[in-house]
Design a protein around this motif. Structure first.
Motif, PDB file in Angstrom:
ATOM      1  N   UNK A  56      -8.817  56.971-105.434  1.00 25.20           N
ATOM      2  CA  UNK A  56      -9.330  58.610-105.011  1.00 25.20           C
ATOM      3  C   UNK A  56      -9.107  58.153-103.355  1.00 25.20           C
ATOM      4  N   UNK A  57      -8.652  58.792-102.556  1.00 28.40           N
ATOM      5  CA  UNK A  57      -8.331  58.069-101.567  1.00 28.40           C
ATOM      6  C   UNK A  57      -9.113  57.807-100.569  1.00 28.40           C
ATOM      7  N   UNK A  58      -9.380  56.737 -99.649  1.00 22.04           N
ATOM      8  CA  UNK A  58     -11.011  56.287 -99.375  1.00 22.04           C
ATOM      9  C   UNK A  58     -10.957  55.304 -97.981  1.00 22.04           C
ATOM     10  N   UNK A  59     -11.432  55.857 -96.735  1.00 17.43           N
ATOM     11  CA  UNK A  59     -11.157  54.858 -95.613  1.00 17.43           C
ATOM     12  C   UNK A  59     -11.447  53.895 -95.448  1.00 17.43           C
ATOM     13  N   UNK A  60     -12.865  53.554 -96.697  1.00 13.70           N
ATOM     14  CA  UNK A  60     -13.161  51.914 -96.608  1.00 13.70           C
ATOM     15  C   UNK A  60     -12.236  51.027 -98.334  1.00 13.70           C
ATOM     16  N   UNK A  61     -11.727  50.594 -97.593  1.00 11.52           N
ATOM     17  CA  UNK A  61     -10.473  50.118 -98.683  1.00 11.52           C
ATOM     18  C   UNK A  61      -9.851  48.916 -98.203  1.00 11.52           C
ATOM     19  N   UNK A  62     -10.401  48.202 -99.420  1.00 13.80           N
ATOM     20  CA  UNK A  62      -8.980  46.968 -98.487  1.00 13.80           C
ATOM     21  C   UNK A  62      -7.721  46.958 -99.782  1.00 13.80           C
ATOM     22  N   UNK A  63      -6.589  46.255 -98.657  1.00 13.89           N
ATOM     23  CA  UNK A  63      -5.108  45.712 -99.584  1.00 13.89           C
ATOM     24  C   UNK A  63      -5.169  44.427 -99.569  1.00 13.89           C
ATOM     25  N   UNK A  64      -5.108  43.826-100.290  1.00 16.58           N
ATOM     26  CA  UNK A  64      -5.178  42.804-101.104  1.00 16.58           C
ATOM     27  C   UNK A  64      -3.557  42.497-101.116  1.00 16.58           C
ATOM     28  N   UNK A  65      -2.932  41.369-100.841  1.00 17.47           N
ATOM     29  CA  UNK A  65      -1.344  40.306-101.477  1.00 17.47           C
ATOM     30  C   UNK A  65      -1.803  39.846-102.582  1.00 17.47           C
ATOM     31  N   UNK A  98       6.661  36.665-102.999  1.00 23.71           N
ATOM     32  CA  UNK A  98       5.618  35.167-103.232  1.00 23.71           C
ATOM     33  C   UNK A  98       6.791  34.433-104.308  1.00 23.71           C
ATOM     34  N   UNK A  99       6.259  33.685-104.915  1.00 23.94           N
ATOM     35  CA  UNK A  99       7.045  32.741-105.803  1.00 23.94           C
ATOM     36  C   UNK A  99       8.264  33.051-106.634  1.00 23.94           C
ATOM     37  N   UNK A 100       8.035  34.165-107.353  1.00 20.91           N
ATOM     38  CA  UNK A 100       8.719  35.606-108.307  1.00 20.91           C
ATOM     39  C   UNK A 100       9.592  36.311-107.228  1.00 20.91           C
ATOM     40  N   UNK A 101       9.421  35.798-105.737  1.00 17.85           N
ATOM     41  CA  UNK A 101      10.402  36.501-105.106  1.00 17.85           C
ATOM     42  C   UNK A 101       9.695  38.410-105.255  1.00 17.85           C
ATOM     43  N   UNK A 102       9.124  38.781-105.065  1.00 17.57           N
ATOM     44  CA  UNK A 102       7.752  39.924-105.112  1.00 17.57           C
ATOM     45  C   UNK A 102       6.549  39.815-104.379  1.00 17.57           C
ATOM     46  N   UNK A 103       6.289  41.319-103.747  1.00 22.02           N
ATOM     47  CA  UNK A 103       5.595  41.371-103.187  1.00 22.02           C
ATOM     48  C   UNK A 103       4.396  42.275-104.230  1.00 22.02           C
ATOM     49  N   UNK A 104       3.294  41.676-104.282  1.00 22.82           N
ATOM     50  CA  UNK A 104       1.972  42.271-105.339  1.00 22.82           C
ATOM     51  C   UNK A 104       1.304  42.542-104.311  1.00 22.82           C
ATOM     52  N   UNK A 105       0.561  43.366-104.949  1.00 24.20           N
ATOM     53  CA  UNK A 105      -0.460  44.895-103.822  1.00 24.20           C
ATOM     54  C   UNK A 105      -2.320  44.868-105.068  1.00 24.20           C
ATOM     55  N   UNK A 106      -2.775  45.141-104.039  1.00 27.87           N
ATOM     56  CA  UNK A 106      -4.164  45.771-104.978  1.00 27.87           C
ATOM     57  C   UNK A 106      -5.238  45.772-103.924  1.00 27.87           C
ATOM     58  N   UNK A 107      -5.190  47.067-104.488  1.00 26.64           N
ATOM     59  CA  UNK A 107      -6.794  47.802-103.939  1.00 26.64           C
ATOM     60  C   UNK A 107      -8.289  48.018-104.265  1.00 26.64           C
ATOM     61  N   UNK A 108      -8.558  47.801-103.270  1.00 30.08           N
ATOM     62  CA  UNK A 108     -10.095  47.049-103.788  1.00 30.08           C
ATOM     63  C   UNK A 108     -10.901  48.080-102.702  1.00 30.08           C
ATOM     64  N   UNK A 109     -11.802  48.866-103.002  1.00 34.61           N
ATOM     65  CA  UNK A 109     -12.933  49.482-102.106  1.00 34.61           C
ATOM     66  C   UNK A 109     -13.906  48.509-101.294  1.00 34.61           C
ATOM     67  N   UNK A 110     -14.630  49.103-100.721  1.00 35.09           N
ATOM     68  CA  UNK A 110     -15.522  47.733 -99.993  1.00 35.09           C
ATOM     69  C   UNK A 110     -16.561  47.760-101.003  1.00 35.09           C
ATOM     70  N   UNK A 111     -17.076  48.976-101.614  1.00 39.60           N
ATOM     71  CA  UNK A 111     -18.293  48.516-102.073  1.00 39.60           C
ATOM     72  C   UNK A 111     -17.885  47.807-103.586  1.00 39.60           C
TER      73      UNK A 111
END
Length: 420
Positions: free
Chosen positions: A245-254, A278-291
């Motif tokens: 769910x959309x949240x303003x308190x979420x961080x995006x990680x590569x 990255x070493x495999x020629x990809x851009x990989x992301x992960x979303x994680x809430x601040x809590x």
């Protein structure tokens, strides 16, 4: 006179999980690199070594005593079960075993056999006072009750004073698990990241978004984004791909790495096309809430983070292997930092098929801390056999990796050494 130890307890080993402690239990709080005086992890390592307990050069001195191999195994496994029943940290278990070992070995000819369990449970209580939060600390009544009436409160208090007096009220509280945590912190290093900027970025780029299932299993979802937009502009798409769910308190990680994933926290102003490959020629992301980051963050150095949630298999295995180490008398002959190096190396080799990445991570620790790779390999090899023997007795064993027939070759390659 019999020297066989009989444990009196209310805890059943069959009912205890091997994954215990709060979610943030694997947490090394020194944060190497975050303070000027700690910029060099070697400085922290050297200070930790000063607080290490010296190895027992000849474990055969335990034979025929109240703390023979069999009795020590009974005591240490019981302590592990009690920690599981009380949901205490692995750091508490390791410190309790270390305190009990030194005290009992130092009093082999003065201590009565039936006092070994009393010394062990008292060592656990002392260790818990060091390692646990107040809310998780077992009170004296629980300590007495877990021994099913074998000892009184007065017995425990008297033994506590005896143990503290033995150590002259200065406890050597650096254990194998502390060294495991430091070494894990050490591989949270941007220098280990294999990445490069993309030349001639096209108008649209592909991004892989990591989605975790209920058991923290990994699924990658492909997403096509315009290269000129910021992460802020495409948050809706990222949330949708992540099933969040959309949240303003979420961080995006590569994310970087193969099986062990190192995360870099990104500013939402970052432009998608400017993210490195990255070493495999990809851009990989992960979303994680601040809590959830509060319990998910295992190690953090600047913007680089080891997230427990995406590395749970590896970190949990480090936990289980550390517990296994302290129950086997053979490892008393080694410095705890050497044992820790073997634990981390074995965990990496068990969970990750990327041998080159494993080798690079282990060489990084070896060179930074100057720990013997030969000894680390020997620990990993011995611990492999102990781990295989223990698997049928571990409740979580069905979900744990089993070493293949060629596993010794894998260990040798990753440690860059040969077994004699």
């Amino acid at each position: 006179m019999s020297t066989d130890l009989a444990i009196v307890t209310t805890v059943s080993s069959d009912s205890v999980s091997r994954l215990f402690g709060p979610a943030g239990a694997m947490d090394f709080r020194s944060n190497p690199g975050m303070k000027d005086e700690y910029e060099d992890p070697k400085t922290i390592f050297n200070k930790m070594k000063q607080k290490d307990v010296k190895p027992l050069s000849d474990i055969s001195v335990l034979k025929g005593t109240i703390y023979n191999y069999k009795n020590r195994r009974i005591i240490t496994r019981w302590l592990r079960d009690v920690c599981g029943a009380f949901n205490l940290r692995s750091t508490t278990l390791c410190l309790a075993v270390q305190l009990a070992d030194s005290y009992i070995v130092g009093n082999l000819h003065q201590l009565e056999l039936q006092k070994c369990q009393l010394a062990a449970v008292t060592a656990l209580w002392i260790a818990a006072k060091f390692e646990e939060m107040d809310a998780d600390l077992p009170n004296l009544r629980k300590i007495v009750d877990v021994c099913d009436g074998a000892y009184s409160k007065e017995h425990v208090l008297a033994m506590e004073e005896a143990i503290l007096s033995f150590y002259r009220w200065y406890l050597p509280h650096t254990t194998v698990v502390n060294h495991v945590y430091l070494q894990l912190h050490l591989i949270n290093d941007p220098a280990l990241i294999d990445s490069q900027p993309e030349e001639n970025v096209p108008p649209v780029v592909s991004v892989e978004v990591l989605v975790l299932d209920a058991n923290e299993g990994r699924t990658w979802v492909s997403l096509v984004l315009e290269s000129h937009v910021s992460l802020q502009d495409c948050l809706d798409q990222l949330f949708s791909a992540s099933n969040l769910l959309y949240s303003t308190s979420t961080s995006v990680f590569q994310l970087f790495g193969s099986c062990f994933l190192l995360a870099e926290r990104l500013p939402l102003t970052a432009v998608v096309g400017n993210l490195p490959l990255d070493g495999k020629g990809c851009r990989r992301l992960f979303l994680c809430s601040s809590s959830s980051q509060i319990t998910s963050t295992f190690a953090e150095r600047g913007s680089y983070v080891i997230l427990r949630s995406i590395n749970s298999g590896f970190l949990d295995l480090c936990d289980i292997l550390t517990q296994e180490v302290v129950t086997h008398v053979e490892f008393l002959r080694l410095y705890s930092y050497v044992t820790a190096f073997g634990v981390m190396g074995l965990a990496l080799c068990l969970v990750s098929p990327d041998k080159d990445e494993n080798r690079r991570l282990l060489q990084h620790v070896h060179k930074k801390l100057e720990i013997s790779a030969t000894q680390g390999l020997a620990v990993a090899d011995l611990l492999t056999s102990k781990y295989k023997e223990a698997l049928p007795t571990i409740r979580e064993g069905k979900s744990l990796p089993l070493p293949p027939e060629t596993f010794r070759d894998t260990l040798c390659y990753c440690f860059d050494r040969r077994l004699s």
